[in-house]
Design a protein around this motif. Structure first.
Motif, PDB file in Angstrom:
ATOM      1  N   GLY A 199       0.809  -1.209   0.000  1.00  0.00           N
ATOM      2  CA  GLY A 199       0.000   0.000   0.000  1.00  0.00           C
ATOM      3  C   GLY A 199       0.847   1.266   0.000  1.00  0.00           C
ATOM      4  O   GLY A 199       2.082   1.223  -0.049  1.00  0.00           O
ATOM      5  N   GLU A 200       0.166   2.407   0.064  1.00  0.00           N
ATOM      6  CA  GLU A 200       0.865   3.692   0.099  1.00  0.00           C
ATOM      7  C   GLU A 200       1.779   3.778   1.327  1.00  0.00           C
ATOM      8  O   GLU A 200       2.846   4.375   1.284  1.00  0.00           O
ATOM      9  CB  GLU A 200      -0.145   4.832   0.120  1.00  0.00           C
ATOM     10  CG  GLU A 200      -0.932   4.972  -1.178  1.00  0.00           C
ATOM     11  CD  GLU A 200      -1.885   6.150  -1.134  1.00  0.00           C
ATOM     12  OE1 GLU A 200      -1.835   6.902  -0.128  1.00  0.00           O
ATOM     13  OE2 GLU A 200      -2.661   6.306  -2.082  1.00  0.00           O
ATOM     14  N   ARG A 201       1.317   3.166   2.401  1.00  0.00           N
ATOM     15  CA  ARG A 201       2.128   3.115   3.622  1.00  0.00           C
ATOM     16  C   ARG A 201       2.647   1.689   3.790  1.00  0.00           C
ATOM     17  O   ARG A 201       2.090   0.878   4.495  1.00  0.00           O
ATOM     18  CB  ARG A 201       1.288   3.522   4.831  1.00  0.00           C
ATOM     19  CG  ARG A 201       2.063   3.566   6.129  1.00  0.00           C
ATOM     20  CD  ARG A 201       1.143   3.855   7.305  1.00  0.00           C
ATOM     21  NE  ARG A 201       1.852   3.757   8.572  1.00  0.00           N
ATOM     22  CZ  ARG A 201       1.271   3.815   9.770  1.00  0.00           C
ATOM     23  NH1 ARG A 201      -0.039   3.968   9.841  1.00  0.00           N
ATOM     24  NH2 ARG A 201       1.979   3.714  10.878  1.00  0.00           N
ATOM     25  N   PHE A 231      -1.275  -7.339   3.141  1.00  0.00           N
ATOM     26  CA  PHE A 231      -1.907  -6.703   4.295  1.00  0.00           C
ATOM     27  C   PHE A 231      -3.116  -5.867   3.899  1.00  0.00           C
ATOM     28  O   PHE A 231      -4.153  -5.901   4.563  1.00  0.00           O
ATOM     29  CB  PHE A 231      -0.857  -5.832   4.996  1.00  0.00           C
ATOM     30  CG  PHE A 231      -1.361  -5.044   6.166  1.00  0.00           C
ATOM     31  CD1 PHE A 231      -1.376  -5.593   7.438  1.00  0.00           C
ATOM     32  CD2 PHE A 231      -1.805  -3.738   5.993  1.00  0.00           C
ATOM     33  CE1 PHE A 231      -1.834  -4.858   8.523  1.00  0.00           C
ATOM     34  CE2 PHE A 231      -2.269  -2.999   7.074  1.00  0.00           C
ATOM     35  CZ  PHE A 231      -2.285  -3.563   8.342  1.00  0.00           C
ATOM     36  N   GLU A 232      -3.024  -5.124   2.802  1.00  0.00           N
ATOM     37  CA  GLU A 232      -4.066  -4.176   2.429  1.00  0.00           C
ATOM     38  C   GLU A 232      -5.374  -4.849   2.030  1.00  0.00           C
ATOM     39  O   GLU A 232      -6.444  -4.250   2.165  1.00  0.00           O
ATOM     40  CB  GLU A 232      -3.568  -3.292   1.269  1.00  0.00           C
ATOM     41  CG  GLU A 232      -2.447  -2.364   1.650  1.00  0.00           C
ATOM     42  CD  GLU A 232      -1.096  -3.040   1.801  1.00  0.00           C
ATOM     43  OE1 GLU A 232      -0.253  -2.535   2.572  1.00  0.00           O
ATOM     44  OE2 GLU A 232      -0.876  -4.118   1.152  1.00  0.00           O
ATOM     45  N   GLY A 303      12.573  -6.670   5.844  1.00  0.00           N
ATOM     46  CA  GLY A 303      11.272  -7.310   5.942  1.00  0.00           C
ATOM     47  C   GLY A 303      10.205  -6.730   5.036  1.00  0.00           C
ATOM     48  O   GLY A 303       9.033  -7.100   5.137  1.00  0.00           O
ATOM     49  N   PHE A 304      10.587  -5.829   4.130  1.00  0.00           N
ATOM     50  CA  PHE A 304       9.633  -5.276   3.183  1.00  0.00           C
ATOM     51  C   PHE A 304       9.515  -6.189   1.964  1.00  0.00           C
ATOM     52  O   PHE A 304      10.509  -6.801   1.539  1.00  0.00           O
ATOM     53  CB  PHE A 304      10.058  -3.872   2.755  1.00  0.00           C
ATOM     54  CG  PHE A 304       9.922  -2.843   3.841  1.00  0.00           C
ATOM     55  CD1 PHE A 304       8.730  -2.165   4.025  1.00  0.00           C
ATOM     56  CD2 PHE A 304      10.979  -2.573   4.703  1.00  0.00           C
ATOM     57  CE1 PHE A 304       8.598  -1.216   5.039  1.00  0.00           C
ATOM     58  CE2 PHE A 304      10.865  -1.637   5.717  1.00  0.00           C
ATOM     59  CZ  PHE A 304       9.661  -0.959   5.887  1.00  0.00           C
TER      60      PHE A 304
END
Length: 345
Positions: A199-201, A231-232, A303-304
């Protein structure tokens, strides 16, 4: 006028392509198929909701649930899974435990709360006498996969990647002369995993960051396709507390309802992260989730999670529209509130 017609034609073609992409399942499987669930049961209530879905799909003869693997370092998790399987009428489904896995002691563990509650009330039964004698998950994977037809199993991972990495790194044994990597390549159709964030964040998502080396290894080495629900997606579809309050009054005691109430201060709503990975596997025809073009997933050292499109890639990422999120919420409510088959009058 001609230019307007050309623009309109392009718009229609793009719309058709998007529609086709939405409904195309890259790993479509005919009829009833076999599933293994790998879960960090107890960390978040969506694991219990996802497991409920699989029992319902088994009731409907859509899936054969081959095993439930626990990837959280907790004896309570395996005991709670046993309690659930027994109550739903699936006490023979094998459960895999984990040794030296991810241990989280600063988090609410509803599986611990449920087991301790049940030790006092005796409301629910177990089918396994010695949970500490269960096979470790990576060995149970080998035992089960060795007996299956080629390309016949879907693995759904809704927790840490520890078991999956250990399976890939496993050596030939009494169950199979194949290495773990070879065994997965031969027997598994694809992996459906809840992990990552786009997502954006962006965030170092929970399932990834708590065993980052395992997540990196699996993304880099898993030999079949991977469909990732980030997640999103789960955050967009909220499971409401009102259904827990209103839709289960047909029974005095329900382990899912009790677990939900023993996770956080009730009432509360919760995202449906893990449910989306289960849903995508089973509902292949009228799926409400969009799927990306093929590409490659990677996990960096912080972890990204990163995704890049590639024509011959074997990884895919799911997404959902606002309108479909509302429809999927209704779908989850309608499925989960159903009585299990063994409790039908």
């Amino acid at each position: 006028m001609r230019m307007k017609n050309i623009v309109l034609a392009v718009f229609i073609l793009l719309g058709q392509d998007a529609f086709s992409q939405h409904h195309t399942h890259p790993f479509y499987m005919e009829g009833k198929f076999k599933v293994i669930l790998d879960t960090d049961m107890g960390n978040d209530i969506d694991d219990a909701l996802a497991l409920d879905m699989l029992y319902k799909y088994a009731d409907q003869r859509k899936v054969n649930l081959l095993a439930i693997m626990n990837n959280k370092q907790s004896d309570y998790s395996t005991r709670f899974i046993d309690l659930m399987s027994t109550w739903y009428g699936y006490k023979k489904i094998p459960i895999g435990r984990i040794e030296k896995g991810v241990f989280i002691n600063d988090y609410v563990d509803y599986s611990k709360n449920m087991v301790e509650y049940n030790d006092t009330t005796k409301l629910y039964k177990y089918s396994i006498e010695r949970h500490d004698e269960l096979l470790e998950a990576h060995e149970l994977y080998r035992k089960i996969l060795a007996k299956q037809k080629d390309q016949s199993v879907v693995v759904i991972s809704v927790g840490f990647s520890t078991n999956l990495a250990r399976l890939l790194q496993s050596n030939p044994d009494k169950h199979s002369p194949l290495s773990g990597l070879e065994l997965v390549a031969r027997k598994v159709k694809y992996l459906s995993v809840m992990a990552g964030s786009f997502g954006e964040r962006k965030r170092a998502e929970f399932n990834v960051i708590h065993d980052r080396p395992a997540a990196q290894y699996v993304m880099a080495n898993w030999p079949t396709g991977i469909v990732l629900s980030p997640f999103e997606v789960g955050t967009s579809v909220i499971y409401p507390a009102t259904t827990i309050e209103q839709d289960f009054d047909w029974t005095a005691n329900h382990p899912l309802v009790d677990a939900y109430k023993k996770y956080r201060s009730f009432p509360y709503n919760r995202p449906t992260w893990d449910l989306t990975s289960v849903y995508y596997v089973v509902e292949q025809e009228e799926n409400l989730l969009n799927i990306s073009k093929s590409g490659t997933l990677k996990v960096d050292d912080e972890g990204f999670t990163h995704f890049s499109e590639q024509t011959n890639g074997k990884h895919y990422v799911l997404s959902i529209t606002t309108d479909n999120a509302k429809l999927l919420q209704r779908y989850f409510i309608d499925l989960i509130k159903q009585k299990p088959k063994r409790y039908h009058n």
